[in-house]
Design an enzyme around this catalytic site. Structure first.
Site, PDB file in Angstrom:
ATOM      1  N   CYS A   1      37.217  42.319  53.795  1.00  0.00           N
ATOM      2  CA  CYS A   1      38.389  42.688  54.993  1.00  0.00           C
ATOM      3  C   CYS A   1      38.433  41.903  55.964  1.00  0.00           C
ATOM      4  O   CYS A   1      38.239  40.822  56.239  1.00  0.00           O
ATOM      5  CB  CYS A   1      37.504  43.777  55.528  1.00  0.00           C
ATOM      6  SG  CYS A   1      37.139  44.899  53.816  1.00  0.00           S
TER       7      CYS A   1
ATOM      8  N   ARG B   1      44.208  37.353  53.868  1.00  0.00           N
ATOM      9  CA  ARG B   1      43.080  37.975  52.658  1.00  0.00           C
ATOM     10  C   ARG B   1      43.060  38.989  51.273  1.00  0.00           C
ATOM     11  O   ARG B   1      42.167  38.639  51.338  1.00  0.00           O
ATOM     12  CB  ARG B   1      41.434  38.597  53.545  1.00  0.00           C
ATOM     13  CG  ARG B   1      41.721  37.269  54.820  1.00  0.00           C
ATOM     14  CD  ARG B   1      40.778  37.646  56.133  1.00  0.00           C
ATOM     15  NE  ARG B   1      39.385  38.391  55.729  1.00  0.00           N
ATOM     16  CZ  ARG B   1      38.164  37.706  56.212  1.00  0.00           C
ATOM     17  NH1 ARG B   1      38.517  36.309  56.422  1.00  0.00           N
ATOM     18  NH2 ARG B   1      37.124  37.769  56.228  1.00  0.00           N
TER      19      ARG B   1
ATOM     20  N   TRP C   1      39.864  45.830  52.048  1.00  0.00           N
ATOM     21  CA  TRP C   1      40.044  45.468  50.930  1.00  0.00           C
ATOM     22  C   TRP C   1      38.908  46.199  49.941  1.00  0.00           C
ATOM     23  O   TRP C   1      38.314  45.633  49.966  1.00  0.00           O
ATOM     24  CB  TRP C   1      39.725  43.850  50.105  1.00  0.00           C
ATOM     25  CG  TRP C   1      40.622  43.428  49.163  1.00  0.00           C
ATOM     26  CD1 TRP C   1      41.466  42.900  48.920  1.00  0.00           C
ATOM     27  CD2 TRP C   1      39.921  43.418  47.911  1.00  0.00           C
ATOM     28  NE1 TRP C   1      42.355  42.632  47.634  1.00  0.00           N
ATOM     29  CE2 TRP C   1      40.873  42.631  47.187  1.00  0.00           C
ATOM     30  CE3 TRP C   1      38.104  43.571  47.236  1.00  0.00           C
ATOM     31  CZ2 TRP C   1      40.318  42.613  45.508  1.00  0.00           C
ATOM     32  CZ3 TRP C   1      38.473  43.512  46.327  1.00  0.00           C
ATOM     33  CH2 TRP C   1      39.243  42.979  45.147  1.00  0.00           C
TER      34      TRP C   1
ATOM     35  N   ASN D   1      33.024  44.522  57.478  1.00  0.00           N
ATOM     36  CA  ASN D   1      33.738  43.395  56.171  1.00  0.00           C
ATOM     37  C   ASN D   1      32.092  43.515  55.469  1.00  0.00           C
ATOM     38  O   ASN D   1      31.382  42.776  56.361  1.00  0.00           O
ATOM     39  CB  ASN D   1      34.203  42.516  56.308  1.00  0.00           C
ATOM     40  CG  ASN D   1      34.325  41.181  55.271  1.00  0.00           C
ATOM     41  OD1 ASN D   1      34.444  41.584  54.642  1.00  0.00           O
ATOM     42  ND2 ASN D   1      34.521  39.800  55.940  1.00  0.00           N
ATOM     43  N   GLY D   2      31.689  43.194  53.965  1.00  0.00           N
ATOM     44  CA  GLY D   2      30.920  43.427  53.518  1.00  0.00           C
ATOM     45  C   GLY D   2      30.202  44.527  52.701  1.00  0.00           C
ATOM     46  O   GLY D   2      31.122  45.209  52.872  1.00  0.00           O
TER      47      GLY D   2
ATOM     48  N   GLU E   1      37.218  28.108  28.718  1.00  0.00           N
ATOM     49  CA  GLU E   1      37.539  28.854  30.747  1.00  0.00           C
ATOM     50  C   GLU E   1      37.819  27.057  30.838  1.00  0.00           C
ATOM     51  O   GLU E   1      39.105  26.805  31.578  1.00  0.00           O
ATOM     52  CB  GLU E   1      36.907  29.132  31.607  1.00  0.00           C
ATOM     53  CG  GLU E   1      36.464  29.494  32.428  1.00  0.00           C
ATOM     54  CD  GLU E   1      37.975  30.449  32.565  1.00  0.00           C
ATOM     55  OE1 GLU E   1      38.308  30.349  31.751  1.00  0.00           O
ATOM     56  OE2 GLU E   1      38.299  30.156  34.087  1.00  0.00           O
TER      57      GLU E   1
ATOM     58  N   LYS F   1      41.460  25.902  32.827  1.00  0.00           N
ATOM     59  CA  LYS F   1      41.613  25.427  34.319  1.00  0.00           C
ATOM     60  C   LYS F   1      42.063  24.334  33.671  1.00  0.00           C
ATOM     61  O   LYS F   1      43.097  23.816  35.221  1.00  0.00           O
ATOM     62  CB  LYS F   1      40.208  25.115  34.815  1.00  0.00           C
ATOM     63  CG  LYS F   1      39.409  26.517  35.133  1.00  0.00           C
ATOM     64  CD  LYS F   1      39.924  27.202  36.308  1.00  0.00           C
ATOM     65  CE  LYS F   1      41.447  28.463  35.461  1.00  0.00           C
ATOM     66  NZ  LYS F   1      40.572  29.428  35.112  1.00  0.00           N
TER      67      LYS F   1
ATOM     68  N   GLU G   1      45.799  24.873  33.141  1.00  0.00           N
ATOM     69  CA  GLU G   1      46.507  25.883  34.323  1.00  0.00           C
ATOM     70  C   GLU G   1      47.484  24.772  35.718  1.00  0.00           C
ATOM     71  O   GLU G   1      47.790  25.003  36.173  1.00  0.00           O
ATOM     72  CB  GLU G   1      45.332  26.669  34.834  1.00  0.00           C
ATOM     73  CG  GLU G   1      45.334  27.938  33.545  1.00  0.00           C
ATOM     74  CD  GLU G   1      45.112  29.086  34.649  1.00  0.00           C
ATOM     75  OE1 GLU G   1      44.206  29.186  35.189  1.00  0.00           O
ATOM     76  OE2 GLU G   1      45.679  30.227  35.367  1.00  0.00           O
TER      77      GLU G   1
ATOM     78  N   HIS H   1      36.217  19.426  10.865  1.00  0.00           N
ATOM     79  CA  HIS H   1      37.370  20.331   9.231  1.00  0.00           C
ATOM     80  C   HIS H   1      38.509  20.030  10.392  1.00  0.00           C
ATOM     81  O   HIS H   1      39.401  21.159   9.962  1.00  0.00           O
ATOM     82  CB  HIS H   1      36.805  21.754   9.815  1.00  0.00           C
ATOM     83  CG  HIS H   1      35.039  22.081   9.206  1.00  0.00           C
ATOM     84  ND1 HIS H   1      34.694  22.453   8.138  1.00  0.00           N
ATOM     85  CD2 HIS H   1      34.039  22.706  10.168  1.00  0.00           C
ATOM     86  CE1 HIS H   1      33.346  22.381   8.162  1.00  0.00           C
ATOM     87  NE2 HIS H   1      33.281  22.922   9.543  1.00  0.00           N
TER      88      HIS H   1
ATOM     89  N   LYS I   1      49.504  35.439  39.185  1.00  0.00           N
ATOM     90  CA  LYS I   1      48.544  35.410  39.750  1.00  0.00           C
ATOM     91  C   LYS I   1      48.653  36.651  38.920  1.00  0.00           C
ATOM     92  O   LYS I   1      47.155  36.851  38.299  1.00  0.00           O
ATOM     93  CB  LYS I   1      47.942  35.503  40.591  1.00  0.00           C
ATOM     94  CG  LYS I   1      46.614  36.401  41.424  1.00  0.00           C
ATOM     95  CD  LYS I   1      45.731  35.789  40.764  1.00  0.00           C
ATOM     96  CE  LYS I   1      44.096  35.442  40.703  1.00  0.00           C
ATOM     97  NZ  LYS I   1      42.929  34.702  40.313  1.00  0.00           N
TER      98      LYS I   1
HETATM   99  C1  AGP Z   1      43.138  32.380  35.172  1.00  0.00           C
HETATM  100  O1  AGP Z   1      42.954  31.591  35.155  1.00  0.00           O
HETATM  101  C2  AGP Z   1      44.721  32.425  34.823  1.00  0.00           C
HETATM  102  N1  AGP Z   1      45.442  33.274  35.819  1.00  0.00           N
HETATM  103  C3  AGP Z   1      45.019  33.907  33.843  1.00  0.00           C
HETATM  104  O2  AGP Z   1      44.737  33.402  32.560  1.00  0.00           O
HETATM  105  C4  AGP Z   1      44.529  35.546  34.043  1.00  0.00           C
HETATM  106  O3  AGP Z   1      43.056  35.268  33.993  1.00  0.00           O
HETATM  107  C5  AGP Z   1      44.712  36.183  32.984  1.00  0.00           C
HETATM  108  O4  AGP Z   1      46.611  36.422  33.116  1.00  0.00           O
HETATM  109  C6  AGP Z   1      44.282  38.002  33.468  1.00  0.00           C
HETATM  110  O5  AGP Z   1      44.095  38.414  34.147  1.00  0.00           O
HETATM  111  P1  AGP Z   1      43.024  39.806  35.111  1.00  0.00           P
HETATM  112  O6  AGP Z   1      42.565  39.378  34.436  1.00  0.00           O
HETATM  113  O7  AGP Z   1      44.201  39.850  36.010  1.00  0.00           O
HETATM  114  O8  AGP Z   1      43.910  40.593  33.733  1.00  0.00           O
END
Ligand code: AGP
Length: 612
Positions: free
Chosen positions: A2, A27, A75, A101-102, A485, A489, A492, A508, A607
Site C-alpha cells: 500500500c 506501486r 494493494w 501498509n503491512g 526458472e 529469466k 526473458e 540422451h 506482465k
Molecule cells: C515470468 O517471468 C513471466 N512473466 C511469465 O512466465 C509468467 O510467469 C506467466 O505468464 C504466468 O503469469 P501468472 O503467474 O500471472 O499466471
C-alpha cells in the site's frame, strides 16, 4: 504494497494528498482514499475502489478544505478490493482515522476481542482493527502517547501507520514497525509517506523512521520516540534521487528492486500462518480444512511460465512431505486432455496475476470435471481467486517487472507451508520433521541476504558471459525446476537462447550441442543428487563446455571441474530452490544490463497474459 501520504501545514491538504497518491500509483493499487477535517472540524473520509480518478470524482463535489489529512492507495492483502475495504479506516466514533501498509498477523483474535466489547467493524481488513483497538485504549487513557505505547504492544505483524484525530487538528502521527515510513520536512508544512516519491516536489529534507519508532508531526516540527517512549534524535537527510529513481527505491530497475525485496517479502507469506511453537501451519478460513486435506487422493498442479515452474517444484515438495500423488501440467495443455478424474482429485492453480487466460480456462475445465480448485495467487480479488474453492495469497506485493522474481519465491514458500499443513493433517509428516523444516525455513531470508551481499562473482560471470547466445541450465530433483526458472529469466530479459534440462537427460542427446561456445549453468548444492550432478558436469567438462556452478561455499570438489563458481549458503536440499534461484535471477539481470536490454519491459512480453 500500500501507499501512504499525510500532510499537515498551511495549505489545503486535499490537492496535496491527491498529488501524493498519484506519485504512489506506480506501486500498484486497487482502491484509494483520504481523510481530512472539514470546516466544522469533523473527520471526513472519502474512499473509492478503482483508480484515483474515482476518488477525485467523489471529492470534486465536496469542495473540502483542510490543513491536515491522510491519503492511501490500497494493494489488497486481507479482504477484496471495495469502497469499504479501502483506507482510511475509522473507529466506532468516527473521531480517528488510520492508514496502514503491512500485515497485522493477529488481526482475527483482535477482531473477536473487539466484537465482544461491542465494536462494530464494517470491513474485512486487518487495518480497521487498529482503529478500534486505539479507540478502546483511549477509553482508558486519554494520552495519545501512552495509547501508542499500548497499541504497539497489542499488534503483531508489520505496519507503517498514519493516524489522525479529530480532537487534534494540528498533529499527524506516524508509527513504523517493519514497513517503510518517511517524514518530509517542508517550509511550514510536513508530510509522511511510504517512500520519498510523493515528497520530492515539495521537499528533499526527510527523516527515515526506523522500526519501533513513532512520530508526532506538526507543520513546523516533529518529534520521534521509540516504543518505550524515549526521545530519539533523528538524522535529517537530503534526497538527491530523481522521481523515477525514487519510484524504484533508488534501484536502477524494478526487477532489481524486487529481487532485493525478497528477504522481507518471504516473511510476509508466513505471517499469521506459521506456528513455530506447535511446529504447524494454519491457513485462514479460505483454506482447505484438515479433514478435506485427508480426502485428497490425487493432485494436479497447473500454471504457466514461472508459475508452472513453481508448481513443478511444488510437486517435489508435496510428494516429499504429504504422500499425495502429484501431477503437474502446463495450463495451456491441461485444458485439452481427456481426463477421468475421481472425486478425490483436486487441482491447484498457481498464478501471480490470477488473470492468465490459459490458467483460468484450465480450472474451469477442472471444475466441469468435478474437481475442487485451490489456488496460490498474489493479486487479491483477481478472477482466479473468485473462481477457486480455497486460496493461498502469496503477499508478495505488486510485482512491477515483467520478469517474475519475488512472486516465484513466495509461490515456493506457499508450497512449503502447504506441505506442512497437509503433511501434518494427513499424518505423513511428523512433528519433528515439521519443526526441522520450519526452523530451517525461517533462516532462509538471512541466507538470501547473504547472496545479495556477495554478488561480485555473479557480476563477474555476467560480464564474462553476457555475449554468449546459447545456454544450458542443468539441475536435478528439487532443483530441476530451479534450472527451468533460471533459464526463463535469461531468455526473458537478455534474449539469449537458454534451455534447461534435467541433468540426467544430457547424455540422451543434448550433450551433442556442447562446445566451448555453449556455457552451462549447473546447480550443485549439497544433497542427494550431488554426486550424480558431479558426474554430469564431468561429461560436460570432457567436451570443453564452459561450466558455471551454483554451489555451497568452499566446495573443493566442484571447483576442480568448473570454470566459475557462484556460492550460495547451505540449507536443506528440499529448501535449496529458495536460495539457488537468487543468483540465477541476478545473473540474468546483469547480463541483460550489459546487453542493454529493456529489463523491466522486455520485448514481446506482457506482465499478465490474459489472451490465449
Ligand atoms: C515470468 O517471468 C513471466 N512473466 C511469465 O512466465 C509468467 O510467469 C506467466 O505468464 C504466468 O503469469 P501468472 O503467474 O500471472 O499466471
Amino acid at each position: 504494497m500500500c501507499g501512504i501520504i499525510g500532510y499537515v501545514g498551511k495549505q489545503n491538504a486535499v490537492p496535496i494528498l491527491l498529488e501524493g497518491l498519484a506519485r504512489l500509483e506506480y506501486r500498484g493499487y486497487d482502491s484509494s482514499g483520504i481523510s481530512v477535517l472539514n470546516g466544522k472540524g469533523n473527520l471526513h473520509v472519502i474512499k473509492k475502489i478503482g483508480k484515483l480518478a474515482e476518488l477525485e470524482k467523489a471529492l470534486s463535489a465536496l469542495h473540502l478544505r483542510s490543513k491536515m489529512g491522510l491519503g492511501h492507495t490500497r494493494w489488497a492483502t486481507h479482504g477484496q478490493p471495495s469502497d469499504l475495504n479501502a483506507h482510511p479506516h475509522t473507529d466506532c466514533t468516527g473521531t480517528l482515522a488510520v492508514v496502514h501498509n503491512g500485515i497485522i498477523e493477529n488481526f482475527q483474535e483482535l477482531r473477536e476481542e473487539l466484537s465482544e466489547k461491542g465494536h462494530r467493524l464494517v470491513s474485512q481488513t486487518d487495518t480497521e482493527v487498529i482503529a478500534h483497538v486505539l479507540e478502546e485504549i483511549l477509553k482508558e487513557n486519554s494520552s495519545v502517547e501512552k495509547a501508542f505505547e499500548s497499541l504497539v504492544k497489542k499488534l503483531r505483524g508489520t505496519y507503517a501507520l498514519g493516524i489522525m484525530f479529530k480532537k487534534d487538528p494540528q498533529t499527524l502521527y506516524a508509527v513504523r514497525n517493519g514497513s517503510p515510513l518517511v517524514i518530509g520536512l517542508g517550509k511550514r508544512e510536513c508530510f509522511i509517506a511510504s517512500d520519498v516519491a510523493p515528497l520530492l516536489k515539495r521537499t528533499r529534507k526527510v527523516i527515515y523512521l526506523k522500526d519501533h519508532q513513532w512520530a508526532m508531526i506538526r507543520s513546523d516540527r516533529c518529534g520521534v520516540k521509540n516504543f518505550s517512549g524515549q526521545k530519539i534524535k533523528s538524522k535529517v537527510e537530503h534526497v538527491s534521487w530523481r522521481l523515477e529513481e525514487a519510484e524504484r527505491g533508488g534501484f536502477e530497475k524494478f526487477m532489481l528492486k524486487e529481487i532485493y525485496e525478497q528477504p522481507e517479502i518471504l516473511k510476509n507469506v508466513w505471517l499469521g500462518r506459521m506456528d513455530l511453537k506447535k511446529s504447524d501451519v494454519r491457513f485462514g478460513q479460505e483454506m482447505l480444512s484438515s479433514r478435506e486435506a485427508r480426502g485428497i487422493e490425487r493432485l494436479f498442479i497447473i500454471g504457466c511460465g514461472t508459475a508452472y515452474y513453481a508448481g513443478l517444484c511444488g510437486k517435489y515438495i508435496l510428494e516429499r512431505y504429504t504422500g499425495i500423488p502429484v501431477e503437474v501440467d502446463l495450463a495451456s495443455e491441461f485444458r485439452y486432455r481427456t481426463l477421468k478424474l475421481s472425486p478425490g482429485t483436486a487441482v491447484l492453480a498457481v498464478s501471480q496475476s490470477g488473470e492468465t487466460a490459459d490458467t483460468l480456462a484450465s480450472i474451469r475445465r477442472a471444475k466441469e470435471l468435478g474437481c475442487r480448485i485451490i489456488s496460490i495467487v498474489n493479486v487479491v480479488g483477481s478472477t482466479l481467486t473468485r473462481e477457486s474453492d480455497a486460496v493461498i495469497y502469496t503477499q508478495a506485493g505488486p510485482e512491477i517487472s515483467v520478469a517474475s522474481t519475488k512472486a516465484y519465491l513466495t509461490q515456493l514458500s506457499a508450497f512449503y507451508l502447504l506441505s506442512v499443513f497437509w503433511g501434518r493433517a494427513r499424518g505423513e509428516m511428523s512433528l519433528m520433521e515439521a519443526r526441522h523444516l520450519l526452523t530451517e525455513l525461517i533462516k532462509i531470508p538471512e541466507k538470501i541476504q547473504w547472496v545479495l551481499d556477495h554478488q561480485d562473482p555473479i557480476k563477474a560471470c555476467a560480464r564474462k558471459y553476457y555475449s554468449y547466445r546459447n545456454w544450458f541450465y542443468l539441475g536435478r530433483g528439487f532443483n530441476y525446476p530451479t534450472a527451468l526458472e533460471g533459464a526463463l529469466k535469461n531468455k526473458e530479459v537478455s534474449y539469449s537462447h537458454a534451455e534447461a534440462y534435467a541433468a540426467g537427460e544430457m547424455k540422451h542427446g543434448p550433450i551433442a550441442l556442447i562446445d566451448r561456445n555453449f556455457p552451462v549453468i549447473a546447480i550443485l548444492s549439497q544433497g542427494g543428487v550431488y554426486e550424480k550432478m558431479i558426474s554430469n558436469i564431468k561429461e560436460i567438462e570432457a567436451r570443453r563446455g564452459k561450466i558455471i556452478a551454483i554451489a555451497n561455499p568452499n566446495d573443493k570438489v566442484v571447483s576442480k571441474f568448473v570454470n566459475d563458481v557462484i556460492e550460495v549458503p547451505e540449507t536443506l536440499e528440499e529448501l535449496s530452490p529458495l536460495l539457488n534461484v537468487i543468483p540465477l535471477q541476478l545473473l540474468a539481470y546483469y547480463m541483460a544490463l550489459y546487453r542493454g536490454c529493456d529489463i523491466d519491459r522486455p520485448r514481446n512480453l506482457a506482465k499478465s497474459v490474459t489472451v490465449e
